[in-house]
Scaffold this motif. Structure first.
Motif, PDB file in Angstrom:
ATOM      1  N   LEU A   4       0.839  -1.176   0.000  1.00 35.15           N
ATOM      2  CA  LEU A   4       0.000   0.000   0.000  1.00 35.15           C
ATOM      3  C   LEU A   4       0.885   1.240   0.000  1.00 35.15           C
ATOM      4  O   LEU A   4       1.813   1.338   0.792  1.00 35.15           O
ATOM      5  CB  LEU A   4      -0.909   0.002   1.235  1.00 35.15           C
ATOM      6  N   SER A   5       0.613   2.162  -0.883  1.00 38.05           N
ATOM      7  CA  SER A   5       1.398   3.389  -0.922  1.00 38.05           C
ATOM      8  C   SER A   5       0.451   4.571  -0.971  1.00 38.05           C
ATOM      9  O   SER A   5      -0.705   4.449  -1.350  1.00 38.05           O
ATOM     10  CB  SER A   5       2.327   3.411  -2.142  1.00 38.05           C
ATOM     11  N   TRP A   6       0.942   5.739  -0.606  1.00 41.04           N
ATOM     12  CA  TRP A   6       0.120   6.933  -0.518  1.00 41.04           C
ATOM     13  C   TRP A   6       0.781   8.089  -1.253  1.00 41.04           C
ATOM     14  O   TRP A   6       1.997   8.158  -1.328  1.00 41.04           O
ATOM     15  CB  TRP A   6      -0.062   7.317   0.956  1.00 41.04           C
ATOM     16  N   PRO A   7       0.014   9.086  -1.732  1.00 43.64           N
ATOM     17  CA  PRO A   7      -1.449   9.055  -1.801  1.00 43.64           C
ATOM     18  C   PRO A   7      -1.921   8.159  -2.925  1.00 43.64           C
ATOM     19  O   PRO A   7      -1.203   7.977  -3.904  1.00 43.64           O
ATOM     20  CB  PRO A   7      -1.824  10.514  -2.062  1.00 43.64           C
ATOM     21  N   VAL A   8      -3.108   7.597  -2.801  1.00 44.84           N
ATOM     22  CA  VAL A   8      -3.648   6.741  -3.848  1.00 44.84           C
ATOM     23  C   VAL A   8      -4.485   7.589  -4.795  1.00 44.84           C
ATOM     24  O   VAL A   8      -4.647   8.787  -4.608  1.00 44.84           O
ATOM     25  CB  VAL A   8      -4.516   5.614  -3.247  1.00 44.84           C
ATOM     26  N   SER A   9      -5.006   6.948  -5.833  1.00 42.89           N
ATOM     27  CA  SER A   9      -5.773   7.669  -6.840  1.00 42.89           C
ATOM     28  C   SER A   9      -6.995   8.348  -6.232  1.00 42.89           C
ATOM     29  O   SER A   9      -7.590   7.843  -5.285  1.00 42.89           O
ATOM     30  CB  SER A   9      -6.232   6.684  -7.913  1.00 42.89           C
ATOM     31  N   PRO A  10      -7.398   9.521  -6.781  1.00 42.07           N
ATOM     32  CA  PRO A  10      -8.606  10.187  -6.278  1.00 42.07           C
ATOM     33  C   PRO A  10      -9.869   9.354  -6.475  1.00 42.07           C
ATOM     34  O   PRO A  10     -10.899   9.663  -5.918  1.00 42.07           O
ATOM     35  CB  PRO A  10      -8.667  11.467  -7.115  1.00 42.07           C
ATOM     36  N   VAL A 190      -9.131  -0.002   2.913  1.00 40.73           N
ATOM     37  CA  VAL A 190      -9.710  -0.806   3.986  1.00 40.73           C
ATOM     38  C   VAL A 190      -8.672  -1.830   4.430  1.00 40.73           C
ATOM     39  O   VAL A 190      -8.127  -2.566   3.610  1.00 40.73           O
ATOM     40  CB  VAL A 190     -10.994  -1.515   3.524  1.00 40.73           C
ATOM     41  N   LEU A 191      -8.384  -1.880   5.722  1.00 46.18           N
ATOM     42  CA  LEU A 191      -7.396  -2.804   6.260  1.00 46.18           C
ATOM     43  C   LEU A 191      -8.081  -3.999   6.914  1.00 46.18           C
ATOM     44  O   LEU A 191      -9.024  -3.823   7.686  1.00 46.18           O
ATOM     45  CB  LEU A 191      -6.505  -2.089   7.278  1.00 46.18           C
ATOM     46  N   PRO A 192      -7.632  -5.217   6.636  1.00 46.82           N
ATOM     47  CA  PRO A 192      -8.280  -6.423   7.176  1.00 46.82           C
ATOM     48  C   PRO A 192      -7.801  -6.754   8.589  1.00 46.82           C
ATOM     49  O   PRO A 192      -6.611  -6.981   8.820  1.00 46.82           O
ATOM     50  CB  PRO A 192      -7.864  -7.516   6.185  1.00 46.82           C
ATOM     51  N   HIS A 193      -8.724  -6.766   9.537  1.00 48.38           N
ATOM     52  CA  HIS A 193      -8.403  -7.126  10.921  1.00 48.38           C
ATOM     53  C   HIS A 193      -7.763  -8.500  10.994  1.00 48.38           C
ATOM     54  O   HIS A 193      -8.194  -9.432  10.317  1.00 48.38           O
ATOM     55  CB  HIS A 193      -9.674  -7.131  11.774  1.00 48.38           C
ATOM     56  N   GLY A 194      -6.736  -8.632  11.829  1.00 46.24           N
ATOM     57  CA  GLY A 194      -6.135  -9.929  12.097  1.00 46.24           C
ATOM     58  C   GLY A 194      -5.106 -10.383  11.091  1.00 46.24           C
ATOM     59  O   GLY A 194      -4.382 -11.344  11.341  1.00 46.24           O
ATOM     60  N   THR A 195      -5.032  -9.726   9.940  1.00 46.03           N
ATOM     61  CA  THR A 195      -4.075 -10.118   8.908  1.00 46.03           C
ATOM     62  C   THR A 195      -2.675  -9.638   9.275  1.00 46.03           C
ATOM     63  O   THR A 195      -2.499  -8.552   9.814  1.00 46.03           O
ATOM     64  CB  THR A 195      -4.496  -9.521   7.553  1.00 46.03           C
ATOM     65  N   ILE A 196      -1.656 -10.445   8.953  1.00 50.63           N
ATOM     66  CA  ILE A 196      -0.276 -10.057   9.219  1.00 50.63           C
ATOM     67  C   ILE A 196       0.153  -8.995   8.208  1.00 50.63           C
ATOM     68  O   ILE A 196      -0.044  -9.143   7.001  1.00 50.63           O
ATOM     69  CB  ILE A 196       0.673 -11.263   9.138  1.00 50.63           C
ATOM     70  N   ALA A 197       0.728  -7.917   8.730  1.00 45.15           N
ATOM     71  CA  ALA A 197       1.205  -6.830   7.892  1.00 45.15           C
ATOM     72  C   ALA A 197       2.625  -6.462   8.320  1.00 45.15           C
ATOM     73  O   ALA A 197       3.110  -6.892   9.361  1.00 45.15           O
ATOM     74  CB  ALA A 197       0.282  -5.618   7.999  1.00 45.15           C
ATOM     75  N   GLU A 198       3.272  -5.671   7.496  1.00 47.62           N
ATOM     76  CA  GLU A 198       4.652  -5.268   7.771  1.00 47.62           C
ATOM     77  C   GLU A 198       4.799  -3.766   7.578  1.00 47.62           C
ATOM     78  O   GLU A 198       4.403  -3.223   6.542  1.00 47.62           O
ATOM     79  CB  GLU A 198       5.613  -5.998   6.847  1.00 47.62           C
ATOM     80  N   ILE A 199       5.336  -3.104   8.568  1.00 51.91           N
ATOM     81  CA  ILE A 199       5.682  -1.679   8.455  1.00 51.91           C
ATOM     82  C   ILE A 199       7.140  -1.585   8.044  1.00 51.91           C
ATOM     83  O   ILE A 199       8.015  -2.183   8.675  1.00 51.91           O
ATOM     84  CB  ILE A 199       5.468  -0.942   9.794  1.00 51.91           C
ATOM     85  N   ASN A 200       7.391  -0.838   6.986  1.00 52.70           N
ATOM     86  CA  ASN A 200       8.758  -0.571   6.532  1.00 52.70           C
ATOM     87  C   ASN A 200       9.040   0.898   6.778  1.00 52.70           C
ATOM     88  O   ASN A 200       8.490   1.766   6.095  1.00 52.70           O
ATOM     89  CB  ASN A 200       8.907  -0.923   5.051  1.00 52.70           C
ATOM     90  N   LEU A 206       3.342   0.199   4.125  1.00 51.52           N
ATOM     91  CA  LEU A 206       2.695  -0.910   4.815  1.00 51.52           C
ATOM     92  C   LEU A 206       2.504  -2.028   3.811  1.00 51.52           C
ATOM     93  O   LEU A 206       2.005  -1.806   2.702  1.00 51.52           O
ATOM     94  CB  LEU A 206       1.349  -0.481   5.392  1.00 51.52           C
ATOM     95  N   LEU A 207       2.912  -3.237   4.181  1.00 53.33           N
ATOM     96  CA  LEU A 207       2.803  -4.398   3.307  1.00 53.33           C
ATOM     97  C   LEU A 207       1.907  -5.436   3.960  1.00 53.33           C
ATOM     98  O   LEU A 207       2.131  -5.824   5.104  1.00 53.33           O
ATOM     99  CB  LEU A 207       4.191  -4.992   3.053  1.00 53.33           C
ATOM    100  N   ILE A 208       0.843  -5.861   3.244  1.00 54.34           N
ATOM    101  CA  ILE A 208       0.003  -6.959   3.710  1.00 54.34           C
ATOM    102  C   ILE A 208       0.675  -8.243   3.256  1.00 54.34           C
ATOM    103  O   ILE A 208       0.810  -8.488   2.060  1.00 54.34           O
ATOM    104  CB  ILE A 208      -1.426  -6.865   3.127  1.00 54.34           C
ATOM    105  N   VAL A 209       1.123  -9.078   4.198  1.00 53.14           N
ATOM    106  CA  VAL A 209       1.986 -10.206   3.840  1.00 53.14           C
ATOM    107  C   VAL A 209       1.274 -11.547   3.822  1.00 53.14           C
ATOM    108  O   VAL A 209       1.899 -12.566   3.560  1.00 53.14           O
ATOM    109  CB  VAL A 209       3.209 -10.282   4.787  1.00 53.14           C
TER     110      VAL A 209
END
Length: 224
Positions: A4-10, A190-200, A206-209
């Protein structure tokens, strides 16, 4: 994996899931394919008499998309996602729905305020409640959405307030990223609860792994 990267498309990205086709991404281990397409912004409906569009224009002007900001932390950390709207979380504290302390161990807390734009004092008090419960010393990192209904020049005030509270509880080296396009923003992720993610912290991302959806036994048998 989905980065996920920011900003995303309008425009808002909507995902369509179909079965029995491999997808080279976070759903690759399951027979699903995700295809994303853009959906134009919704205009006023016959029953809204233009009020919805007026409110949306005002919110867009107050909280424009911007790049995320790293306040503290270094390296990369992983953890399961938990969090949501600050005001809603306050209503859950002290109830049977509030997670046990053990669930917060190693988690990544995602947090955002609504378009009601609560004051900095309220946000700091709410965060101190997390600290008093011992949560701020258990989580691995924190990501914060753009504050809804807040002018661009004041958005960093919320990041500074949260960073100050983290320091009060000895969490001043824990990764903290603000300015996410999540939930009470436009565009919205939208971020999925309980899913493993990674902050770089290096590239402020943020990476959903892992997969955030699972195939039911019925669908699996149909596609086998």
């Amino acid at each position: 994996m989905a980065r996920l990267s920011w900003p995303v498309s309008p425009r808002t990205a909507a995902c369509t899931i179909s079965k029995n086709r491999p997808f080279d991404g976070c759903f690759s281990r399951q027979r699903l394919q995700v295809s994303c397409h853009a959906i134009p912004k919704v205009g006023p409906t016959s029953c809204s008499t233009g009020r919805f569009q007026a409110i949306r224009t005002k919110c867009d002007a107050c909280s424009p998309p911007r790049s995320p900001k790293l306040w503290q932390g270094s390296g990369e950390i992983q953890g399961h996602l938990i969090g949501g709207c600050a005001e809603a979380l306050e209503m859950l504290k002290g109830t049977d729905l509030w997670p046990s302390l053990r669930y917060w161990d190693g988690a990544i807390l995602f947090y955002e305020t609504s378009e009601e734009a609560p004051s900095l004092f309220l946000v700091m008090r709410w965060m101190r409640n997390f600290g008093a419960q011992g949560i701020l010393n258990r989580i691995a990192g924190m990501i914060v959405g753009r504050p809804g209904g807040v002018p661009a020049e004041r958005q960093d005030d919320y990041g500074a307030a949260i960073a100050n509270v983290l320091a009060e509880y000895g969490a001043d080296t824990m990764p903290l990223i603000t300015g996410m396009d999540s939930y009470h923003t436009d565009p919205m992720l939208v971020l999925p609860h309980g899913t493993i993610a990674e902050i770089n912290c290096g590239d402020v991302s943020l990476l959903i792994v892992e997969a955030s959806v699972a195939v039911s036994p019925g669908i699996e048998s149909e596609t086998a």
